[in-house]
Design a protein around this motif. Structure first.
Motif, PDB file in Angstrom:
ATOM      1  N   SER A 107       0.861  -1.183   0.000  1.00 19.38           N
ATOM      2  CA  SER A 107       0.000   0.000   0.000  1.00 19.38           C
ATOM      3  C   SER A 107       0.893   1.228   0.000  1.00 19.38           C
ATOM      4  CB  SER A 107      -0.938   0.022   1.212  1.00 19.38           C
ATOM      5  OG  SER A 107      -0.189   0.137   2.401  1.00 19.38           O
ATOM      6  N   ILE A 108       0.276   2.373  -0.202  1.00 19.66           N
ATOM      7  CA  ILE A 108       0.980   3.638  -0.066  1.00 19.66           C
ATOM      8  C   ILE A 108       0.205   4.427   0.968  1.00 19.66           C
ATOM      9  CG2 ILE A 108       1.736   5.753  -1.194  1.00 19.66           C
ATOM     10  CD1 ILE A 108       1.896   4.088  -3.777  1.00 19.66           C
ATOM     11  N   GLY A 112       2.878   9.107   1.831  1.00 20.26           N
ATOM     12  CA  GLY A 112       3.549   8.801   0.577  1.00 20.26           C
ATOM     13  C   GLY A 112       4.578   7.696   0.679  1.00 20.26           C
ATOM     14  N   LEU A 113       4.552   6.918   1.751  1.00 18.83           N
ATOM     15  CA  LEU A 113       5.490   5.809   1.917  1.00 18.83           C
ATOM     16  C   LEU A 113       4.879   4.521   1.388  1.00 18.83           C
ATOM     17  CD1 LEU A 113       6.871   6.548   5.481  1.00 18.83           C
ATOM     18  CD2 LEU A 113       8.008   6.963   3.292  1.00 18.83           C
ATOM     19  N   PHE A 114       5.680   3.795   0.636  1.00 22.04           N
ATOM     20  CA  PHE A 114       5.289   2.504   0.095  1.00 22.04           C
ATOM     21  C   PHE A 114       5.494   1.471   1.198  1.00 22.04           C
ATOM     22  CE2 PHE A 114       5.974  -1.422  -2.192  1.00 22.04           C
ATOM     23  CZ  PHE A 114       5.086  -1.357  -3.261  1.00 22.04           C
ATOM     24  N   VAL A 115       4.455   0.753   1.554  1.00 24.15           N
ATOM     25  CA  VAL A 115       4.504  -0.257   2.611  1.00 24.15           C
ATOM     26  C   VAL A 115       4.460  -1.626   1.934  1.00 24.15           C
ATOM     27  CG1 VAL A 115       3.389  -1.113   4.709  1.00 24.15           C
ATOM     28  CG2 VAL A 115       3.240   1.327   4.125  1.00 24.15           C
ATOM     29  N   LEU A 116       5.447  -2.469   2.216  1.00 25.84           N
ATOM     30  CA  LEU A 116       5.569  -3.763   1.545  1.00 25.84           C
ATOM     31  C   LEU A 116       5.729  -4.890   2.549  1.00 25.84           C
ATOM     32  CD1 LEU A 116       6.133  -5.502  -1.063  1.00 25.84           C
ATOM     33  CD2 LEU A 116       8.550  -4.942  -0.699  1.00 25.84           C
ATOM     34  N   GLY A 131       7.861  -5.767   7.707  1.00 24.97           N
ATOM     35  CA  GLY A 131       7.632  -5.237   6.376  1.00 24.97           C
ATOM     36  C   GLY A 131       8.655  -4.164   6.090  1.00 24.97           C
ATOM     37  N   TYR A 132       8.453  -3.429   5.016  1.00 28.18           N
ATOM     38  CA  TYR A 132       9.413  -2.432   4.580  1.00 28.18           C
ATOM     39  C   TYR A 132       8.692  -1.146   4.222  1.00 28.18           C
ATOM     40  CZ  TYR A 132      12.029  -6.685   4.372  1.00 28.18           C
ATOM     41  OH  TYR A 132      12.607  -7.872   4.722  1.00 28.18           O
ATOM     42  N   LEU A 133       9.304  -0.031   4.577  1.00 23.85           N
ATOM     43  CA  LEU A 133       8.801   1.289   4.222  1.00 23.85           C
ATOM     44  C   LEU A 133       9.798   1.918   3.265  1.00 23.85           C
ATOM     45  CD1 LEU A 133       7.715   2.688   7.709  1.00 23.85           C
ATOM     46  CD2 LEU A 133       6.226   1.924   5.867  1.00 23.85           C
ATOM     47  N   LEU A 134       9.326   2.330   2.105  1.00 18.01           N
ATOM     48  CA  LEU A 134      10.172   2.959   1.099  1.00 18.01           C
ATOM     49  C   LEU A 134       9.487   4.229   0.619  1.00 18.01           C
ATOM     50  CD1 LEU A 134      10.012  -0.417   0.336  1.00 18.01           C
ATOM     51  CD2 LEU A 134      12.088   0.338  -0.752  1.00 18.01           C
ATOM     52  N   LYS A 135      10.287   5.190   0.178  1.00 20.27           N
ATOM     53  CA  LYS A 135       9.731   6.420  -0.385  1.00 20.27           C
ATOM     54  C   LYS A 135       9.391   6.183  -1.847  1.00 20.27           C
ATOM     55  CE  LYS A 135      13.361   8.723   0.899  1.00 20.27           C
ATOM     56  NZ  LYS A 135      14.404   9.734   0.999  1.00 20.27           N
TER      57      LYS A 135
END
Length: 167
Positions: A107-108, A112-116, A131-135
């Motif tokens: 999700s985003i 604005g962080l991409f959650v994976l 999980g991972y948080l990416l910009k």
């Protein structure tokens, strides 16, 4: 200063770096528990390929992306994002790398962080605690970047995953 940097680079050559963005499900890694940035999610839906992975010192430092494989193994990887249910898949098949395929939940969030979350076969997302948080950066109709942070010698460096829309 040059000696310290050189020492850090030499030390880093012998150590693999991994993402500094690991989180727990009790914070922001639970993709459906926070308000979402739906317009950006819809813009990202579909099939994508990572065309490049870049970061400072990539000739000397190995990065273990998403605790799965060397970051260079992600070049050519296929990603599918389904925006209406926040599910998808990722597949690695680079030469000289172990093949890997897995369902994902993503999700985003409204920052604005991409959650994976990368799921193991038969495991539901609510059981996955990391999980991972990416910009998200540079989003266009046919490309975008996910930017991760890694720790190299006590300094935060950015790993940029370049995505191109697949046909």
């Amino acid at each position: 200063m040059k000696k310290i940097f050189l020492l850090c680079m030499i030390t880093s050559m012998f150590m693999a770096c991994k993402s500094a963005s690991t989180t727990t499900a009790s914070t922001e890694a639970a993709p459906l528990s926070k308000k979402l940035d739906r317009p950006t999610q819809v813009a990202i839906k579909g099939n994508w390929v990572i065309t490049n992975v870049s970061y400072p010192g990539s000739d000397y430092i190995k990065v273990n992306s998403f605790d799965l494989a060397d970051s260079k193994c992600f070049i050519g990887s296929n990603w599918n994002f389904i925006s209406n249910n926040n599910k998808g898949t990722l597949s690695l098949a680079a030469v000289n790398c172990t093949e890997f395929s897995s369902p994902i939940v993503w999700s985003i969030n409204n920052q604005g962080l991409f959650v994976l979350k990368v799921l193991n076969a038969g495991v539901k997302a609510k059981k996955v605690r990391e999980g991972y948080l990416l910009k998200v950066a540079g989003l266009t109709e046919n490309s975008f970047q996910l930017v991760d942070n890694i720790n190299v010698g006590g300094q935060t460096k950015e790993v940029v995953y370049q995505f191109q829309r697949a046909n």
